[in-house]
Enzyme design. Structure first.
Site, PDB file in Angstrom:
ATOM      1  N   HIS A   1       0.871  -1.183   0.000  1.00  0.00           N
ATOM      2  CA  HIS A   1       0.000   0.000   0.000  1.00  0.00           C
ATOM      3  C   HIS A   1       0.905   1.229   0.000  1.00  0.00           C
ATOM      4  O   HIS A   1       1.667   1.431  -0.931  1.00  0.00           O
ATOM      5  CB  HIS A   1      -0.928  -0.119   1.226  1.00  0.00           C
ATOM      6  CG  HIS A   1      -2.069   0.847   1.280  1.00  0.00           C
ATOM      7  ND1 HIS A   1      -2.477   1.602   0.228  1.00  0.00           N
ATOM      8  CD2 HIS A   1      -2.914   1.159   2.312  1.00  0.00           C
ATOM      9  CE1 HIS A   1      -3.516   2.348   0.584  1.00  0.00           C
ATOM     10  NE2 HIS A   1      -3.792   2.103   1.858  1.00  0.00           N
TER      11      HIS A   1
ATOM     12  N   HIS B   1      -2.722  -2.219  -9.733  1.00  0.00           N
ATOM     13  CA  HIS B   1      -3.653  -1.602  -8.793  1.00  0.00           C
ATOM     14  C   HIS B   1      -4.912  -2.437  -8.747  1.00  0.00           C
ATOM     15  O   HIS B   1      -5.325  -2.976  -9.778  1.00  0.00           O
ATOM     16  CB  HIS B   1      -3.990  -0.167  -9.237  1.00  0.00           C
ATOM     17  CG  HIS B   1      -4.552   0.660  -8.144  1.00  0.00           C
ATOM     18  ND1 HIS B   1      -5.876   0.642  -7.822  1.00  0.00           N
ATOM     19  CD2 HIS B   1      -3.947   1.503  -7.268  1.00  0.00           C
ATOM     20  CE1 HIS B   1      -6.074   1.451  -6.802  1.00  0.00           C
ATOM     21  NE2 HIS B   1      -4.914   1.981  -6.438  1.00  0.00           N
TER      22      HIS B   1
ATOM     23  N   ASP C   1       2.497   5.556  -6.964  1.00  0.00           N
ATOM     24  CA  ASP C   1       3.768   5.463  -6.248  1.00  0.00           C
ATOM     25  C   ASP C   1       4.978   5.292  -7.151  1.00  0.00           C
ATOM     26  O   ASP C   1       6.108   5.360  -6.676  1.00  0.00           O
ATOM     27  CB  ASP C   1       3.720   4.289  -5.263  1.00  0.00           C
ATOM     28  CG  ASP C   1       2.883   4.644  -4.060  1.00  0.00           C
ATOM     29  OD1 ASP C   1       2.884   5.829  -3.703  1.00  0.00           O
ATOM     30  OD2 ASP C   1       2.250   3.746  -3.492  1.00  0.00           O
TER      31      ASP C   1
HETATM   32  N1  ACO Z   1       4.461  -6.876 -10.667  1.00  0.00           N
HETATM   33  C1  ACO Z   1       4.322  -8.083 -11.277  1.00  0.00           C
HETATM   34  N2  ACO Z   1       3.170  -8.782 -11.351  1.00  0.00           N
HETATM   35  C2  ACO Z   1       2.098  -8.215 -10.766  1.00  0.00           C
HETATM   36  C3  ACO Z   1       2.155  -6.961 -10.112  1.00  0.00           C
HETATM   37  C4  ACO Z   1       3.388  -6.294 -10.084  1.00  0.00           C
HETATM   38  N3  ACO Z   1       3.519  -5.104  -9.480  1.00  0.00           N
HETATM   39  N4  ACO Z   1       0.941  -6.656  -9.625  1.00  0.00           N
HETATM   40  C5  ACO Z   1       0.136  -7.683  -9.958  1.00  0.00           C
HETATM   41  N5  ACO Z   1       0.842  -8.608 -10.645  1.00  0.00           N
HETATM   42  C6  ACO Z   1       0.302  -9.846 -11.248  1.00  0.00           C
HETATM   43  C7  ACO Z   1      -0.029 -10.870 -10.169  1.00  0.00           C
HETATM   44  O1  ACO Z   1       1.076 -11.704  -9.904  1.00  0.00           O
HETATM   45  C8  ACO Z   1      -1.178 -11.600 -10.803  1.00  0.00           C
HETATM   46  O2  ACO Z   1      -0.659 -12.453 -11.772  1.00  0.00           O
HETATM   47  P1  ACO Z   1      -1.335 -13.922 -12.031  1.00  0.00           P
HETATM   48  O3  ACO Z   1      -2.726 -13.609 -12.518  1.00  0.00           O
HETATM   49  O4  ACO Z   1      -0.449 -14.570 -13.029  1.00  0.00           O
HETATM   50  O5  ACO Z   1      -1.332 -14.604 -10.695  1.00  0.00           O
HETATM   51  C9  ACO Z   1      -1.940 -10.521 -11.562  1.00  0.00           C
HETATM   52  O6  ACO Z   1      -0.941  -9.522 -11.861  1.00  0.00           O
HETATM   53  C10 ACO Z   1      -3.072  -9.890 -10.765  1.00  0.00           C
HETATM   54  O7  ACO Z   1      -2.530  -9.337  -9.563  1.00  0.00           O
HETATM   55  P2  ACO Z   1      -3.187  -9.424  -8.130  1.00  0.00           P
HETATM   56  O8  ACO Z   1      -2.092  -9.591  -7.134  1.00  0.00           O
HETATM   57  O9  ACO Z   1      -4.299 -10.439  -8.141  1.00  0.00           O
HETATM   58  O10 ACO Z   1      -3.840  -8.004  -8.023  1.00  0.00           O
HETATM   59  P3  ACO Z   1      -4.347  -7.315  -6.693  1.00  0.00           P
HETATM   60  O11 ACO Z   1      -5.468  -6.451  -7.106  1.00  0.00           O
HETATM   61  O12 ACO Z   1      -4.604  -8.310  -5.627  1.00  0.00           O
HETATM   62  O13 ACO Z   1      -3.083  -6.464  -6.218  1.00  0.00           O
HETATM   63  C11 ACO Z   1      -1.568  -4.705  -5.879  1.00  0.00           C
HETATM   64  C12 ACO Z   1      -2.959  -5.100  -6.396  1.00  0.00           C
HETATM   65  C13 ACO Z   1      -1.393  -5.126  -4.421  1.00  0.00           C
HETATM   66  C14 ACO Z   1      -1.443  -3.172  -5.950  1.00  0.00           C
HETATM   67  C15 ACO Z   1      -0.496  -5.378  -6.771  1.00  0.00           C
HETATM   68  O14 ACO Z   1      -0.648  -4.949  -8.103  1.00  0.00           O
HETATM   69  C16 ACO Z   1       0.917  -5.094  -6.279  1.00  0.00           C
HETATM   70  O15 ACO Z   1       1.404  -5.801  -5.404  1.00  0.00           O
HETATM   71  N6  ACO Z   1       1.618  -4.038  -6.830  1.00  0.00           N
HETATM   72  C17 ACO Z   1       2.935  -3.702  -6.364  1.00  0.00           C
HETATM   73  C18 ACO Z   1       2.833  -2.905  -5.077  1.00  0.00           C
HETATM   74  C19 ACO Z   1       2.339  -1.496  -5.317  1.00  0.00           C
HETATM   75  O16 ACO Z   1       2.796  -0.789  -6.205  1.00  0.00           O
HETATM   76  N7  ACO Z   1       1.398  -1.074  -4.468  1.00  0.00           N
HETATM   77  C20 ACO Z   1       0.855   0.286  -4.510  1.00  0.00           C
HETATM   78  C21 ACO Z   1      -0.590   0.247  -4.873  1.00  0.00           C
HETATM   79  S1  ACO Z   1      -1.197   1.883  -5.013  1.00  0.00           S
HETATM   80  C22 ACO Z   1      -1.393   2.368  -3.419  1.00  0.00           C
HETATM   81  O17 ACO Z   1      -1.611   1.631  -2.506  1.00  0.00           O
HETATM   82  C23 ACO Z   1      -1.270   3.747  -3.199  1.00  0.00           C
END
Ligand code: ACO
Length: 428
Positions: free
Chosen positions: A267, A307, A363
Protein backbone atom coordinates in the site's frame (compact mmCIF):
# COMPACT_ATOMS: atom_id res chain seq x y z
CA UNK A 1 -38.06 -5.15 -16.75
CA UNK A 2 -37.80 -5.64 -13.01
CA UNK A 3 -34.71 -4.52 -11.08
CA UNK A 4 -34.31 -7.96 -9.58
CA UNK A 5 -32.14 -11.01 -9.84
CA UNK A 6 -33.76 -14.44 -10.06
CA UNK A 7 -31.72 -17.19 -8.51
CA UNK A 8 -32.51 -20.89 -8.81
CA UNK A 9 -30.96 -23.03 -6.11
CA UNK A 10 -30.18 -26.28 -7.90
CA UNK A 11 -29.79 -28.02 -4.55
CA UNK A 12 -33.50 -27.58 -3.83
CA UNK A 13 -35.02 -26.45 -7.13
CA UNK A 14 -36.37 -23.33 -5.37
CA UNK A 15 -36.33 -19.93 -7.04
CA UNK A 16 -35.67 -16.61 -5.28
CA UNK A 17 -36.08 -13.06 -6.46
CA UNK A 18 -33.56 -10.62 -5.07
CA UNK A 19 -33.71 -6.83 -5.52
CA UNK A 20 -30.92 -5.15 -7.48
CA UNK A 21 -30.19 -1.55 -6.50
CA UNK A 22 -27.40 0.65 -7.87
CA UNK A 23 -25.86 -2.35 -9.60
CA UNK A 24 -25.63 -4.32 -6.36
CA UNK A 25 -27.45 -7.08 -4.53
CA UNK A 26 -27.48 -7.12 -0.76
CA UNK A 27 -25.44 -10.05 0.52
CA UNK A 28 -27.92 -10.43 3.40
CA UNK A 29 -30.65 -11.29 0.83
CA UNK A 30 -28.72 -14.47 0.06
CA UNK A 31 -29.31 -15.65 3.61
CA UNK A 32 -32.85 -16.72 2.79
CA UNK A 33 -31.45 -19.28 0.31
CA UNK A 34 -31.46 -22.43 2.44
CA UNK A 35 -31.50 -26.16 1.85
CA UNK A 36 -33.77 -26.68 4.89
CA UNK A 37 -35.10 -24.53 7.77
CA UNK A 38 -32.07 -25.36 9.96
CA UNK A 39 -29.57 -24.32 7.28
CA UNK A 40 -27.83 -21.01 8.15
CA UNK A 41 -28.38 -19.74 4.60
CA UNK A 42 -25.96 -18.69 1.90
CA UNK A 43 -23.23 -16.16 2.64
CA UNK A 44 -21.19 -14.21 0.10
CA UNK A 45 -17.56 -15.39 0.20
CA UNK A 46 -15.21 -12.63 -0.88
CA UNK A 47 -11.69 -12.83 0.54
CA UNK A 48 -9.91 -9.46 0.15
CA UNK A 49 -13.24 -7.83 -0.76
CA UNK A 50 -12.53 -7.93 -4.48
CA UNK A 51 -16.22 -7.61 -5.38
CA UNK A 52 -17.93 -6.32 -2.25
CA UNK A 53 -19.29 -2.84 -1.72
CA UNK A 54 -18.92 -2.07 1.99
CA UNK A 55 -20.63 1.31 2.04
CA UNK A 56 -22.34 4.05 0.12
CA UNK A 57 -20.02 7.00 -0.25
CA UNK A 58 -20.35 10.48 -1.72
CA UNK A 59 -16.68 11.43 -1.35
CA UNK A 60 -14.50 9.95 -4.09
CA UNK A 61 -15.39 8.40 -7.43
CA UNK A 62 -13.03 6.10 -9.34
CA UNK A 63 -13.60 4.47 -12.70
CA UNK A 64 -10.66 2.09 -12.82
CA UNK A 65 -11.16 1.00 -16.42
CA UNK A 66 -11.24 4.53 -17.76
CA UNK A 67 -8.63 5.97 -15.37
CA UNK A 68 -11.00 8.52 -13.79
CA UNK A 69 -10.63 9.93 -10.28
CA UNK A 70 -12.94 12.61 -8.87
CA UNK A 71 -13.24 14.19 -5.42
CA UNK A 72 -16.85 15.21 -4.72
CA UNK A 73 -17.41 15.21 -8.50
CA UNK A 74 -14.42 17.40 -9.43
CA UNK A 75 -11.84 15.72 -11.74
CA UNK A 76 -8.49 15.21 -10.02
CA UNK A 77 -6.70 16.93 -12.92
CA UNK A 78 -8.63 20.18 -12.28
CA UNK A 79 -8.19 20.03 -8.51
CA UNK A 80 -4.46 19.33 -8.82
CA UNK A 81 -4.08 22.28 -11.16
CA UNK A 82 -6.12 24.85 -9.26
CA UNK A 83 -6.53 23.90 -5.59
CA UNK A 84 -4.22 23.75 -2.60
CA UNK A 85 -4.15 20.76 -0.29
CA UNK A 86 -6.05 22.58 2.47
CA UNK A 87 -8.73 23.58 -0.05
CA UNK A 88 -8.93 19.94 -1.17
CA UNK A 89 -9.16 18.74 2.43
CA UNK A 90 -12.05 21.16 2.98
CA UNK A 91 -13.79 19.83 -0.14
CA UNK A 92 -13.38 16.21 0.96
CA UNK A 93 -14.50 16.88 4.52
CA UNK A 94 -17.37 19.28 3.98
CA UNK A 95 -18.55 18.35 0.48
CA UNK A 96 -18.10 21.70 -1.30
CA UNK A 97 -15.22 23.92 -2.34
CA UNK A 98 -14.73 26.66 0.26
CA UNK A 99 -15.48 30.31 -0.47
CA UNK A 100 -12.55 32.69 0.02
CA UNK A 101 -13.80 33.54 3.53
CA UNK A 102 -14.28 29.86 4.43
CA UNK A 103 -10.82 28.95 3.16
CA UNK A 104 -9.22 31.83 5.10
CA UNK A 105 -10.96 30.75 8.29
CA UNK A 106 -10.11 27.06 7.69
CA UNK A 107 -6.45 27.96 7.10
CA UNK A 108 -6.39 30.17 10.21
CA UNK A 109 -7.85 27.44 12.46
CA UNK A 110 -5.54 24.75 11.09
CA UNK A 111 -2.50 27.02 11.51
CA UNK A 112 -3.53 27.77 15.09
CA UNK A 113 -3.53 24.05 16.02
CA UNK A 114 -0.22 22.98 14.48
CA UNK A 115 1.82 22.88 17.71
CA UNK A 116 1.69 19.48 19.43
CA UNK A 117 1.53 19.22 23.23
CA UNK A 118 5.03 19.53 24.72
CA UNK A 119 4.84 16.07 26.30
CA UNK A 120 4.59 14.57 22.81
CA UNK A 121 8.09 15.87 22.15
CA UNK A 122 9.28 14.14 25.30
CA UNK A 123 8.01 10.71 24.46
CA UNK A 124 9.09 11.04 20.81
CA UNK A 125 12.59 11.48 22.24
CA UNK A 126 12.32 7.96 23.65
CA UNK A 127 12.28 6.20 20.27
CA UNK A 128 15.50 4.54 19.17
CA UNK A 129 17.85 6.85 17.23
CA UNK A 130 17.07 5.08 13.93
CA UNK A 131 13.32 4.57 14.47
CA UNK A 132 11.32 4.41 11.24
CA UNK A 133 9.33 7.68 11.09
CA UNK A 134 6.18 5.83 10.00
CA UNK A 135 6.37 3.75 13.21
CA UNK A 136 6.79 6.96 15.20
CA UNK A 137 3.88 8.59 13.37
CA UNK A 138 1.47 5.72 13.87
CA UNK A 139 2.15 5.32 17.57
CA UNK A 140 2.20 9.08 18.24
CA UNK A 141 -1.13 9.61 16.46
CA UNK A 142 -2.56 6.76 18.57
CA UNK A 143 -1.16 8.45 21.67
CA UNK A 144 -3.03 11.68 20.81
CA UNK A 145 -6.18 9.99 22.12
CA UNK A 146 -4.67 10.18 25.62
CA UNK A 147 -4.16 13.93 25.22
CA UNK A 148 -7.69 14.57 23.97
CA UNK A 149 -10.09 12.32 25.89
CA UNK A 150 -12.97 14.49 24.62
CA UNK A 151 -12.38 12.78 21.25
CA UNK A 152 -14.42 9.84 22.55
CA UNK A 153 -17.52 11.96 22.05
CA UNK A 154 -17.77 10.87 18.44
CA UNK A 155 -21.47 11.65 18.00
CA UNK A 156 -20.97 15.29 18.94
CA UNK A 157 -20.48 17.28 15.72
CA UNK A 158 -18.49 19.97 17.53
CA UNK A 159 -16.11 17.38 18.99
CA UNK A 160 -15.63 15.71 15.61
CA UNK A 161 -14.82 19.10 14.10
CA UNK A 162 -12.14 19.88 16.67
CA UNK A 163 -10.50 16.43 16.37
CA UNK A 164 -10.52 16.88 12.57
CA UNK A 165 -8.71 20.21 12.92
CA UNK A 166 -6.26 18.73 15.41
CA UNK A 167 -5.39 15.82 13.14
CA UNK A 168 -4.98 17.85 9.95
CA UNK A 169 -2.94 20.46 11.83
CA UNK A 170 -0.73 18.24 13.99
CA UNK A 171 0.04 15.27 11.73
CA UNK A 172 2.56 17.32 9.66
CA UNK A 173 4.27 18.51 12.86
CA UNK A 174 4.54 14.98 14.26
CA UNK A 175 5.70 13.69 10.86
CA UNK A 176 8.38 16.37 10.63
CA UNK A 177 9.54 15.70 14.18
CA UNK A 178 9.76 11.98 13.42
CA UNK A 179 12.10 12.92 10.55
CA UNK A 180 14.17 15.23 12.74
CA UNK A 181 14.43 12.42 15.29
CA UNK A 182 15.75 10.07 12.58
CA UNK A 183 18.29 12.66 11.47
CA UNK A 184 19.30 13.60 15.01
CA UNK A 185 18.22 17.22 14.63
CA UNK A 186 16.26 19.42 17.05
CA UNK A 187 12.52 19.61 16.46
CA UNK A 188 11.38 22.74 14.64
CA UNK A 189 8.18 24.50 15.69
CA UNK A 190 5.56 25.41 13.09
CA UNK A 191 5.80 28.77 11.34
CA UNK A 192 2.32 30.28 11.05
CA UNK A 193 3.39 32.66 8.26
CA UNK A 194 3.91 29.77 5.85
CA UNK A 195 1.49 27.65 3.83
CA UNK A 196 0.60 24.11 4.89
CA UNK A 197 3.34 22.53 2.77
CA UNK A 198 5.70 25.51 3.17
CA UNK A 199 5.52 25.08 6.93
CA UNK A 200 6.04 21.32 6.62
CA UNK A 201 9.23 21.97 4.63
CA UNK A 202 10.23 24.44 7.35
CA UNK A 203 9.74 21.89 10.14
CA UNK A 204 11.64 19.27 8.11
CA UNK A 205 14.56 21.20 6.70
CA UNK A 206 15.14 24.38 8.71
CA UNK A 207 18.80 24.79 9.63
CA UNK A 208 20.45 27.73 11.36
CA UNK A 209 18.67 30.43 9.36
CA UNK A 210 16.33 32.64 11.41
CA UNK A 211 13.46 32.23 9.02
CA UNK A 212 13.10 29.31 6.61
CA UNK A 213 11.99 30.20 3.09
CA UNK A 214 10.61 27.23 1.17
CA UNK A 215 11.42 27.07 -2.54
CA UNK A 216 8.09 28.05 -4.19
CA UNK A 217 8.35 25.32 -6.86
CA UNK A 218 9.03 22.58 -4.29
CA UNK A 219 6.32 23.94 -2.00
CA UNK A 220 3.77 23.81 -4.84
CA UNK A 221 5.00 20.39 -6.06
CA UNK A 222 4.53 18.95 -2.57
CA UNK A 223 1.08 20.51 -2.45
CA UNK A 224 0.15 18.85 -5.78
CA UNK A 225 1.39 15.49 -4.47
CA UNK A 226 -0.70 16.02 -1.34
CA UNK A 227 -3.81 16.78 -3.40
CA UNK A 228 -3.26 13.55 -5.37
CA UNK A 229 -2.94 11.50 -2.19
CA UNK A 230 -5.79 13.07 -0.22
CA UNK A 231 -8.36 10.30 -0.75
CA UNK A 232 -8.88 7.17 -2.79
CA UNK A 233 -12.19 5.67 -1.69
CA UNK A 234 -12.22 2.19 -0.10
CA UNK A 235 -8.52 1.29 -0.17
CA UNK A 236 -6.82 -0.85 2.48
CA UNK A 237 -6.08 1.95 4.98
CA UNK A 238 -9.45 3.67 4.52
CA UNK A 239 -11.15 0.36 5.04
CA UNK A 240 -9.08 -0.01 8.23
CA UNK A 241 -10.13 3.49 9.36
CA UNK A 242 -13.79 2.68 8.79
CA UNK A 243 -13.59 -0.81 10.31
CA UNK A 244 -11.80 0.36 13.46
CA UNK A 245 -14.02 3.45 13.68
CA UNK A 246 -17.10 1.23 13.44
CA UNK A 247 -16.36 0.05 16.99
CA UNK A 248 -16.92 3.72 17.98
CA UNK A 249 -13.38 4.23 19.21
CA UNK A 250 -12.01 7.81 19.03
CA UNK A 251 -10.60 9.02 15.66
CA UNK A 252 -6.96 9.15 16.87
CA UNK A 253 -6.99 5.43 17.69
CA UNK A 254 -8.78 4.60 14.44
CA UNK A 255 -6.27 6.65 12.47
CA UNK A 256 -3.31 4.91 14.12
CA UNK A 257 -4.73 1.71 12.59
CA UNK A 258 -5.17 3.37 9.21
CA UNK A 259 -1.54 4.55 9.28
CA UNK A 260 -0.45 1.00 10.16
CA UNK A 261 -2.35 -0.30 7.11
CA UNK A 262 -0.73 2.35 4.91
CA UNK A 263 2.73 1.37 6.20
CA UNK A 264 2.64 -2.01 4.39
CA UNK A 265 4.71 -2.45 1.20
CA UNK A 266 1.62 -3.34 -0.85
CA UNK A 267 0.00 0.00 0.00
CA UNK A 268 1.66 3.27 1.07
CA UNK A 269 4.97 1.52 1.64
CA UNK A 270 5.16 0.89 -2.11
CA UNK A 271 6.91 4.16 -3.00
CA UNK A 272 9.70 3.29 -0.56
CA UNK A 273 9.93 -0.14 -2.22
CA UNK A 274 10.00 1.46 -5.69
CA UNK A 275 13.09 3.45 -4.75
CA UNK A 276 14.77 0.42 -3.21
CA UNK A 277 13.94 -1.55 -6.38
CA UNK A 278 15.37 1.17 -8.67
CA UNK A 279 18.52 1.31 -6.54
CA UNK A 280 18.82 -2.48 -6.68
CA UNK A 281 18.45 -2.48 -10.48
CA UNK A 282 21.20 0.12 -10.54
CA UNK A 283 21.40 0.87 -14.28
CA UNK A 284 19.26 0.87 -17.42
CA UNK A 285 21.25 -2.15 -18.75
CA UNK A 286 19.93 -4.30 -15.90
CA UNK A 287 16.25 -3.53 -16.60
CA UNK A 288 15.57 -6.45 -19.03
CA UNK A 289 16.99 -8.97 -16.55
CA UNK A 290 14.87 -7.52 -13.77
CA UNK A 291 11.70 -7.68 -15.89
CA UNK A 292 12.55 -11.28 -16.76
CA UNK A 293 12.87 -12.15 -13.06
CA UNK A 294 9.50 -10.49 -12.29
CA UNK A 295 7.80 -12.43 -15.08
CA UNK A 296 9.42 -15.68 -13.95
CA UNK A 297 7.75 -15.13 -10.57
CA UNK A 298 11.07 -15.22 -8.74
CA UNK A 299 9.54 -13.49 -5.74
CA UNK A 300 9.97 -10.06 -7.32
CA UNK A 301 7.20 -7.66 -8.22
CA UNK A 302 7.47 -4.56 -10.29
CA UNK A 303 6.77 -2.22 -7.40
CA UNK A 304 4.69 0.85 -8.28
CA UNK A 305 2.87 -1.16 -10.93
CA UNK A 306 -0.61 -2.64 -10.72
CA UNK A 307 -3.65 -1.60 -8.79
CA UNK A 308 -6.73 -3.33 -7.45
CA UNK A 309 -9.02 -0.76 -9.05
CA UNK A 310 -7.13 0.89 -11.92
CA UNK A 311 -6.88 -1.37 -14.91
CA UNK A 312 -5.57 1.51 -17.01
CA UNK A 313 -3.06 4.31 -16.41
CA UNK A 314 -3.53 5.71 -12.88
CA UNK A 315 -4.59 9.36 -13.54
CA UNK A 316 -2.48 10.43 -10.57
CA UNK A 317 0.64 8.91 -12.12
CA UNK A 318 0.16 11.13 -15.19
CA UNK A 319 0.02 14.30 -13.07
CA UNK A 320 2.96 13.14 -10.98
CA UNK A 321 5.10 12.70 -14.08
CA UNK A 322 4.51 16.38 -14.92
CA UNK A 323 5.26 17.39 -11.32
CA UNK A 324 8.51 15.43 -11.53
CA UNK A 325 9.65 17.60 -14.44
CA UNK A 326 8.87 20.73 -12.39
CA UNK A 327 10.89 19.45 -9.43
CA UNK A 328 13.84 18.14 -11.45
CA UNK A 329 14.16 21.58 -13.10
CA UNK A 330 15.01 22.89 -9.60
CA UNK A 331 16.81 19.95 -7.97
CA UNK A 332 18.52 18.45 -11.00
CA UNK A 333 17.41 15.20 -12.63
CA UNK A 334 17.17 12.14 -10.41
CA UNK A 335 19.56 9.60 -12.00
CA UNK A 336 17.10 6.79 -11.17
CA UNK A 337 14.54 8.40 -13.49
CA UNK A 338 16.13 6.79 -16.55
CA UNK A 339 15.73 3.35 -14.98
CA UNK A 340 12.10 4.12 -14.12
CA UNK A 341 11.33 5.35 -17.64
CA UNK A 342 12.92 2.27 -19.17
CA UNK A 343 10.99 -0.04 -16.81
CA UNK A 344 7.77 1.72 -17.76
CA UNK A 345 8.57 1.58 -21.48
CA UNK A 346 9.29 -2.15 -21.44
CA UNK A 347 6.41 -3.02 -19.12
CA UNK A 348 3.86 -1.13 -21.19
CA UNK A 349 4.86 -3.16 -24.27
CA UNK A 350 5.31 -6.52 -22.58
CA UNK A 351 2.56 -9.13 -22.93
CA UNK A 352 2.83 -10.14 -19.22
CA UNK A 353 2.00 -6.63 -17.99
CA UNK A 354 -0.36 -5.73 -20.84
CA UNK A 355 -2.52 -8.83 -20.45
CA UNK A 356 -2.77 -8.27 -16.66
CA UNK A 357 -3.51 -4.58 -17.19
CA UNK A 358 -0.59 -3.55 -15.00
CA UNK A 359 0.17 0.17 -15.34
CA UNK A 360 2.24 2.57 -13.21
CA UNK A 361 0.35 3.62 -10.08
CA UNK A 362 0.69 6.80 -8.01
CA UNK A 363 3.77 5.46 -6.25
CA UNK A 364 5.90 4.73 -9.28
CA UNK A 365 7.14 8.32 -9.69
CA UNK A 366 6.36 9.94 -6.33
CA UNK A 367 9.42 8.39 -4.67
CA UNK A 368 11.73 9.84 -7.33
CA UNK A 369 10.35 13.30 -6.60
CA UNK A 370 10.64 12.87 -2.85
CA UNK A 371 14.21 11.65 -3.22
CA UNK A 372 15.14 14.61 -5.44
CA UNK A 373 13.66 16.91 -2.78
CA UNK A 374 16.05 15.42 -0.23
CA UNK A 375 13.82 12.96 1.65
CA UNK A 376 15.20 9.62 2.80
CA UNK A 377 13.07 6.64 1.67
CA UNK A 378 11.73 6.11 5.20
CA UNK A 379 9.82 9.38 4.86
CA UNK A 380 7.92 8.35 1.72
CA UNK A 381 5.01 6.58 3.42
CA UNK A 382 4.88 9.40 5.97
CA UNK A 383 4.46 11.88 3.12
CA UNK A 384 1.53 9.76 1.98
CA UNK A 385 -0.09 9.65 5.43
CA UNK A 386 -0.07 13.44 5.92
CA UNK A 387 -2.48 14.27 3.06
CA UNK A 388 -4.46 11.03 3.42
CA UNK A 389 -5.46 12.24 6.90
CA UNK A 390 -8.17 14.37 5.23
CA UNK A 391 -9.59 11.40 3.32
CA UNK A 392 -9.49 9.09 6.33
CA UNK A 393 -11.41 11.54 8.51
CA UNK A 394 -13.97 12.32 5.79
CA UNK A 395 -14.58 8.59 5.32
CA UNK A 396 -14.69 7.95 9.07
CA UNK A 397 -17.29 10.67 9.61
CA UNK A 398 -19.37 9.47 6.67
CA UNK A 399 -19.34 5.96 8.15
CA UNK A 400 -20.40 7.23 11.59
CA UNK A 401 -23.34 9.18 10.20
CA UNK A 402 -24.52 6.41 7.87
CA UNK A 403 -27.56 4.81 9.48
CA UNK A 404 -26.90 1.56 7.57
CA UNK A 405 -23.48 1.08 9.16
CA UNK A 406 -22.86 -1.06 12.21
CA UNK A 407 -19.75 -2.56 13.75
CA UNK A 408 -17.77 -4.13 10.86
CA UNK A 409 -17.81 -7.84 11.42
CA UNK A 410 -17.39 -10.22 8.46
CA UNK A 411 -18.34 -13.88 8.46
CA UNK A 412 -16.07 -16.83 7.78
CA UNK A 413 -16.17 -20.29 6.31
CA UNK A 414 -14.86 -22.51 9.09
CA UNK A 415 -12.30 -25.03 7.85
CA UNK A 416 -10.95 -26.36 11.16
CA UNK A 417 -11.43 -29.61 13.06
CA UNK A 418 -14.91 -30.93 13.72
CA UNK A 419 -16.07 -30.91 17.35
CA UNK A 420 -13.89 -33.17 19.51
CA UNK A 421 -13.31 -33.80 23.20
CA UNK A 422 -10.51 -32.16 25.13
CA UNK A 423 -7.47 -34.42 25.67
CA UNK A 424 -5.72 -34.08 29.07
CA UNK A 425 -2.06 -33.14 28.70
CA UNK A 426 -0.69 -36.50 29.91
CA UNK A 427 -2.62 -38.30 27.17
CA UNK A 428 -1.50 -36.14 24.23
N1 ACO B 1 4.46 -6.88 -10.67
C1 ACO B 1 4.32 -8.08 -11.28
N2 ACO B 1 3.17 -8.78 -11.35
C2 ACO B 1 2.10 -8.22 -10.77
C3 ACO B 1 2.15 -6.96 -10.11
C4 ACO B 1 3.39 -6.29 -10.08
N3 ACO B 1 3.52 -5.10 -9.48
N4 ACO B 1 0.94 -6.66 -9.63
C5 ACO B 1 0.14 -7.68 -9.96
N5 ACO B 1 0.84 -8.61 -10.64
C6 ACO B 1 0.30 -9.85 -11.25
C7 ACO B 1 -0.03 -10.87 -10.17
O1 ACO B 1 1.08 -11.70 -9.90
C8 ACO B 1 -1.18 -11.60 -10.80
O2 ACO B 1 -0.66 -12.45 -11.77
P1 ACO B 1 -1.34 -13.92 -12.03
O3 ACO B 1 -2.73 -13.61 -12.52
O4 ACO B 1 -0.45 -14.57 -13.03
O5 ACO B 1 -1.33 -14.60 -10.69
C9 ACO B 1 -1.94 -10.52 -11.56
O6 ACO B 1 -0.94 -9.52 -11.86
C10 ACO B 1 -3.07 -9.89 -10.77
O7 ACO B 1 -2.53 -9.34 -9.56
P2 ACO B 1 -3.19 -9.42 -8.13
O8 ACO B 1 -2.09 -9.59 -7.13
O9 ACO B 1 -4.30 -10.44 -8.14
O10 ACO B 1 -3.84 -8.00 -8.02
P3 ACO B 1 -4.35 -7.32 -6.69
O11 ACO B 1 -5.47 -6.45 -7.11
O12 ACO B 1 -4.60 -8.31 -5.63
O13 ACO B 1 -3.08 -6.46 -6.22
C11 ACO B 1 -1.57 -4.71 -5.88
C12 ACO B 1 -2.96 -5.10 -6.40
C13 ACO B 1 -1.39 -5.13 -4.42
C14 ACO B 1 -1.44 -3.17 -5.95
C15 ACO B 1 -0.50 -5.38 -6.77
O14 ACO B 1 -0.65 -4.95 -8.10
C16 ACO B 1 0.92 -5.09 -6.28
O15 ACO B 1 1.40 -5.80 -5.40
N6 ACO B 1 1.62 -4.04 -6.83
C17 ACO B 1 2.94 -3.70 -6.36
C18 ACO B 1 2.83 -2.91 -5.08
C19 ACO B 1 2.34 -1.50 -5.32
O16 ACO B 1 2.80 -0.79 -6.20
N7 ACO B 1 1.40 -1.07 -4.47
C20 ACO B 1 0.86 0.29 -4.51
C21 ACO B 1 -0.59 0.25 -4.87
S1 ACO B 1 -1.20 1.88 -5.01
C22 ACO B 1 -1.39 2.37 -3.42
O17 ACO B 1 -1.61 1.63 -2.51
C23 ACO B 1 -1.27 3.75 -3.20
Amino acid sequence: MADTLTITDNRTGKTYEIPVQDGAVRAIDLRKIKTDPDDFGLIAYDPAFTNTGSCRSAITFIDGDRGILEYRGYPIEQIAEHATHLETAYLLLFGELPTRAQLDEWTRVITQHTIPHENIKKFMDGYRYDAHPMGILLSTVGALSTFYPDARDIFDAQSRRIQTVRLIAKVPSIAAWAYRHLTGQPYVYPDGDLSYTGNLLNMLFKGTELKYQPHPVLERALDVLFVLHADHEQNCSTNAMRAIGSSHVDPFSAMAGAIAALYGPLHGGANEQVLRMLQEIGSVDHVPAFIKAVKAGEGKKLMGFGHRVYKSYDPRAKIIKKTADMVFAVTGRNPLLDIALELERIALEDEYFVSRKLYPNVDFYSGLIYQAMGFPVEMFPVLFAIPRTAGWIAQWEEMLLDSEQKIARPRQIYTGAARRDFVPIERR
